[in-house]
Design a protein around this motif. Sequence first.
Motif, PDB file in Angstrom:
ATOM      1  N   ALA A 114       0.831  -1.210   0.000  1.00  0.00           N
ATOM      2  CA  ALA A 114       0.000   0.000   0.000  1.00  0.00           C
ATOM      3  C   ALA A 114       0.865   1.258   0.000  1.00  0.00           C
ATOM      4  CB  ALA A 114      -0.925  -0.012   1.214  1.00  0.00           C
ATOM      5  N   LEU A 115       1.919   1.252   0.802  1.00  0.00           N
ATOM      6  CA  LEU A 115       2.805   2.413   0.847  1.00  0.00           C
ATOM      7  C   LEU A 115       3.511   2.626  -0.491  1.00  0.00           C
ATOM      8  CD1 LEU A 115       4.408   1.966   4.392  1.00  0.00           C
ATOM      9  CD2 LEU A 115       2.770   3.718   3.695  1.00  0.00           C
ATOM     10  N   LYS A 116       3.978   1.547  -1.094  1.00  0.00           N
ATOM     11  CA  LYS A 116       4.683   1.653  -2.375  1.00  0.00           C
ATOM     12  C   LYS A 116       3.743   2.066  -3.507  1.00  0.00           C
ATOM     13  CE  LYS A 116       8.893   0.751  -1.218  1.00  0.00           C
ATOM     14  NZ  LYS A 116       9.959   1.762  -1.412  1.00  0.00           N
ATOM     15  N   LEU A 117       2.514   1.572  -3.474  1.00  0.00           N
ATOM     16  CA  LEU A 117       1.544   1.966  -4.488  1.00  0.00           C
ATOM     17  C   LEU A 117       1.181   3.441  -4.357  1.00  0.00           C
ATOM     18  CD1 LEU A 117      -0.798  -1.166  -4.484  1.00  0.00           C
ATOM     19  CD2 LEU A 117       0.473  -0.293  -6.462  1.00  0.00           C
ATOM     20  N   ALA A 118       1.069   3.915  -3.130  1.00  0.00           N
ATOM     21  CA  ALA A 118       0.760   5.331  -2.919  1.00  0.00           C
ATOM     22  C   ALA A 118       1.890   6.218  -3.435  1.00  0.00           C
ATOM     23  CB  ALA A 118       0.508   5.588  -1.438  1.00  0.00           C
ATOM     24  N   ALA A 119       3.133   5.761  -3.243  1.00  0.00           N
ATOM     25  CA  ALA A 119       4.288   6.542  -3.694  1.00  0.00           C
ATOM     26  C   ALA A 119       4.642   6.260  -5.151  1.00  0.00           C
ATOM     27  CB  ALA A 119       5.491   6.228  -2.808  1.00  0.00           C
ATOM     28  N   LYS A 120       3.927   5.288  -5.766  1.00  0.00           N
ATOM     29  CA  LYS A 120       4.218   4.874  -7.148  1.00  0.00           C
ATOM     30  C   LYS A 120       5.688   4.492  -7.308  1.00  0.00           C
ATOM     31  CE  LYS A 120       0.504   7.713  -9.110  1.00  0.00           C
ATOM     32  NZ  LYS A 120      -0.391   6.562  -9.233  1.00  0.00           N
ATOM     33  N   ASP A 121       6.165   3.731  -6.338  1.00  0.00           N
ATOM     34  CA  ASP A 121       7.578   3.320  -6.318  1.00  0.00           C
ATOM     35  C   ASP A 121       7.664   1.841  -5.946  1.00  0.00           C
ATOM     36  OD1 ASP A 121      10.351   3.359  -6.309  1.00  0.00           O
ATOM     37  OD2 ASP A 121      10.470   4.060  -4.228  1.00  0.00           O
ATOM     38  N   LEU A 122       7.092   0.992  -6.799  1.00  0.00           N
ATOM     39  CA  LEU A 122       7.074  -0.442  -6.527  1.00  0.00           C
ATOM     40  C   LEU A 122       8.432  -1.070  -6.812  1.00  0.00           C
ATOM     41  CD1 LEU A 122       3.607  -1.252  -8.077  1.00  0.00           C
ATOM     42  CD2 LEU A 122       4.204  -1.442  -5.664  1.00  0.00           C
ATOM     43  N   PRO A 123       8.847  -2.049  -6.004  1.00  0.00           N
ATOM     44  CA  PRO A 123      10.156  -2.674  -6.203  1.00  0.00           C
ATOM     45  C   PRO A 123      10.123  -3.735  -7.304  1.00  0.00           C
ATOM     46  CG  PRO A 123       9.057  -3.654  -4.320  1.00  0.00           C
ATOM     47  CD  PRO A 123       8.160  -2.549  -4.817  1.00  0.00           C
ATOM     48  N   PHE A 124      11.325  -4.197  -7.701  1.00  0.00           N
ATOM     49  CA  PHE A 124      11.500  -5.300  -8.651  1.00  0.00           C
ATOM     50  C   PHE A 124      10.849  -5.026 -10.012  1.00  0.00           C
ATOM     51  CE2 PHE A 124      10.859  -7.209  -4.341  1.00  0.00           C
ATOM     52  CZ  PHE A 124      12.212  -7.393  -4.045  1.00  0.00           C
ATOM     53  N   GLY A 125      10.658  -3.764 -10.359  1.00  0.00           N
ATOM     54  CA  GLY A 125      10.095  -3.437 -11.653  1.00  0.00           C
ATOM     55  C   GLY A 125       8.623  -3.766 -11.813  1.00  0.00           C
ATOM     56  N   ILE A 126       7.910  -3.962 -10.712  1.00  0.00           N
ATOM     57  CA  ILE A 126       6.479  -4.276 -10.766  1.00  0.00           C
ATOM     58  C   ILE A 126       5.701  -3.011 -11.125  1.00  0.00           C
ATOM     59  CG2 ILE A 126       4.498  -5.145  -9.455  1.00  0.00           C
ATOM     60  CD1 ILE A 126       6.454  -6.595  -7.636  1.00  0.00           C
ATOM     61  N   ASP A 127       4.828  -3.111 -12.123  1.00  0.00           N
ATOM     62  CA  ASP A 127       4.027  -1.942 -12.472  1.00  0.00           C
ATOM     63  C   ASP A 127       2.834  -1.824 -11.534  1.00  0.00           C
ATOM     64  OD1 ASP A 127       2.133  -3.800 -13.319  1.00  0.00           O
ATOM     65  OD2 ASP A 127       2.695  -3.632 -15.423  1.00  0.00           O
ATOM     66  N   GLU A 128       2.126  -0.710 -11.640  1.00  0.00           N
ATOM     67  CA  GLU A 128       1.037  -0.424 -10.700  1.00  0.00           C
ATOM     68  C   GLU A 128      -0.090  -1.447 -10.800  1.00  0.00           C
ATOM     69  OE1 GLU A 128      -1.934   3.277  -9.432  1.00  0.00           O
ATOM     70  OE2 GLU A 128      -0.518   3.490 -11.087  1.00  0.00           O
ATOM     71  N   SER A 129      -0.412  -1.878 -12.022  1.00  0.00           N
ATOM     72  CA  SER A 129      -1.502  -2.826 -12.205  1.00  0.00           C
ATOM     73  C   SER A 129      -1.204  -4.163 -11.522  1.00  0.00           C
ATOM     74  CB  SER A 129      -1.748  -3.044 -13.699  1.00  0.00           C
ATOM     75  OG  SER A 129      -2.775  -3.998 -13.902  1.00  0.00           O
ATOM     76  N   ASN A 130       0.018  -4.671 -11.717  1.00  0.00           N
ATOM     77  CA  ASN A 130       0.387  -5.931 -11.075  1.00  0.00           C
ATOM     78  C   ASN A 130       0.516  -5.769  -9.564  1.00  0.00           C
ATOM     79  OD1 ASN A 130       0.482  -7.472 -13.433  1.00  0.00           O
ATOM     80  ND2 ASN A 130       2.578  -6.840 -13.882  1.00  0.00           N
ATOM     81  N   GLY A 131       0.967  -4.599  -9.134  1.00  0.00           N
ATOM     82  CA  GLY A 131       1.052  -4.345  -7.692  1.00  0.00           C
ATOM     83  C   GLY A 131      -0.321  -4.392  -7.038  1.00  0.00           C
ATOM     84  N   GLU A 132      -1.319  -3.833  -7.719  1.00  0.00           N
ATOM     85  CA  GLU A 132      -2.682  -3.874  -7.187  1.00  0.00           C
ATOM     86  C   GLU A 132      -3.222  -5.305  -7.155  1.00  0.00           C
ATOM     87  OE1 GLU A 132      -4.238   0.567  -8.524  1.00  0.00           O
ATOM     88  OE2 GLU A 132      -4.709  -1.179  -9.757  1.00  0.00           O
ATOM     89  N   LEU A 133      -2.865  -6.110  -8.153  1.00  0.00           N
ATOM     90  CA  LEU A 133      -3.306  -7.510  -8.165  1.00  0.00           C
ATOM     91  C   LEU A 133      -2.675  -8.295  -7.019  1.00  0.00           C
ATOM     92  CD1 LEU A 133      -3.347  -8.482 -11.959  1.00  0.00           C
ATOM     93  CD2 LEU A 133      -5.287  -8.039 -10.448  1.00  0.00           C
ATOM     94  N   ILE A 134      -1.399  -8.022  -6.735  1.00  0.00           N
ATOM     95  CA  ILE A 134      -0.740  -8.692  -5.607  1.00  0.00           C
ATOM     96  C   ILE A 134      -1.408  -8.292  -4.291  1.00  0.00           C
ATOM     97  CG2 ILE A 134       1.425  -8.920  -4.337  1.00  0.00           C
ATOM     98  CD1 ILE A 134       2.905  -8.458  -6.968  1.00  0.00           C
ATOM     99  N   LEU A 135      -1.724  -7.011  -4.168  1.00  0.00           N
ATOM    100  CA  LEU A 135      -2.418  -6.542  -2.962  1.00  0.00           C
ATOM    101  C   LEU A 135      -3.788  -7.199  -2.843  1.00  0.00           C
ATOM    102  CD1 LEU A 135      -2.479  -4.628  -0.524  1.00  0.00           C
ATOM    103  CD2 LEU A 135      -3.396  -2.861  -2.031  1.00  0.00           C
ATOM    104  N   LEU A 136      -4.498  -7.313  -3.959  1.00  0.00           N
ATOM    105  CA  LEU A 136      -5.812  -7.959  -3.947  1.00  0.00           C
ATOM    106  C   LEU A 136      -5.691  -9.428  -3.545  1.00  0.00           C
ATOM    107  CD1 LEU A 136      -8.854  -7.947  -4.575  1.00  0.00           C
ATOM    108  CD2 LEU A 136      -8.269  -8.466  -6.963  1.00  0.00           C
ATOM    109  N   GLY A 137      -4.700 -10.135  -4.090  1.00  0.00           N
ATOM    110  CA  GLY A 137      -4.506 -11.538  -3.733  1.00  0.00           C
ATOM    111  C   GLY A 137      -4.164 -11.709  -2.269  1.00  0.00           C
ATOM    112  N   THR A 138      -3.333 -10.813  -1.740  1.00  0.00           N
ATOM    113  CA  THR A 138      -2.936 -10.890  -0.327  1.00  0.00           C
ATOM    114  C   THR A 138      -4.135 -10.678   0.592  1.00  0.00           C
ATOM    115  OG1 THR A 138      -0.725 -10.052  -0.869  1.00  0.00           O
ATOM    116  CG2 THR A 138      -1.410  -9.931   1.432  1.00  0.00           C
TER     117      THR A 138
END
Length: 407
Positions: A166-190
Amino acid sequence: MSTDIGQSSTGRGSMATFSSLSSTPSSMVYSHRSPRRRRHPLPFSSSFSTQLKSTQGWGQGRLVLLQVKCLNEPSRDTAESGPTSLSSDSSTSTGISSYSWCAGLGGLGFLETAYLTYSKLTGSEAFCPIGGGACDDILNSNYAVVYGIPLPLIGMVAYGTAAFLALKLAAKDLPFGIDESNGELILLGTTTSMATTSAYLLYILSTQFPEASCSYCLVSVLLSFSLFFTTTKILGWQKIRNEVGLQLCIAGLVFAALSNSSNATLPPPERFGEKFLPYTPTEIKAPSSPLALKLATHLRAIGAKMYGAFWCSHCLEQKQMFGREAAKVLDYVECYPDGFKTGTELGKECAKIKIEGFPMWVINGQVLKGYQEFPELAKASGFEAGEFSDELAELAKQSAEANNIQP
């Protein structure tokens, strides 16, 4: 002659327009008399006059005063782009706020599960503001361990992951080259897996511990469901509907893992604590009665089995009821042949039939849970008592009186 504003020289009462202008064929020069400057720039709501004058003299031409009204409404492009921009800004603000909520809820859950993990690993009692000792009974049960891993530790990792994402998505600074769309899917799965786990454990809490109260369990349920619904708000219902297959898959896997894990381990006696108990075969010293020998032989002949644990006191009582010789005849299955410690899995045969407690009998496909008297075993197995009929009837009567029911 000049006319009044809004009236042509012909005396008609209609507003003069460009199409009503007329003059002699000779060329005409138009001069414009600028109106008085207004306080606001165009566009503005006002009227101004335009004077047309012929070069052939005042008398030969016409003087027409044109009334022009300028509207002060904004242009269509401006009107349409304004709300869109506002909506975009509002959406961005809402998204950041939702991510902040998600991070905050994840942080609270992380702190709670970190404390419970510490209590579990150190063997200390967790402080329970509501429910007293019921918290420890639940937190130390087999349902608080998933394949040997303390459930609070798994929860701590899940809450920490949700807060970090959530913090990384808010800052738009996801690690490992993950884009925002995939980051949201990971958050949804978690958060989906967390909500599924909470729903399953809430069911266990209501069915297996109906009289107990666990404040930590209820707080965790509240936090995990709040995280899930906050995530759905971030993604929007359209995207949630598009990913419903992924959510169902995750929920199914989590449910299967928790269900199999709870069937693979059983709660140890509280007095054992965390120490390891090596397997020790039970020793029966009392001799067997003729009825016990005949019943044990019959049970083995029809494939009946008794499942138990070497540390189970009721299992020992069941064997003592049969006596030394008959207990050896019984088809007994030890569910912890390699010893026991908290989190130890059941033996393969015991796990396959989903043991729920000890002892447990399986006779002709029928499951009998707990300690069983001779009459119950004889009835379930179709035992023909013959000369032992009176003895069985007397035992049935004694059992009924002990339980305050009619035989």
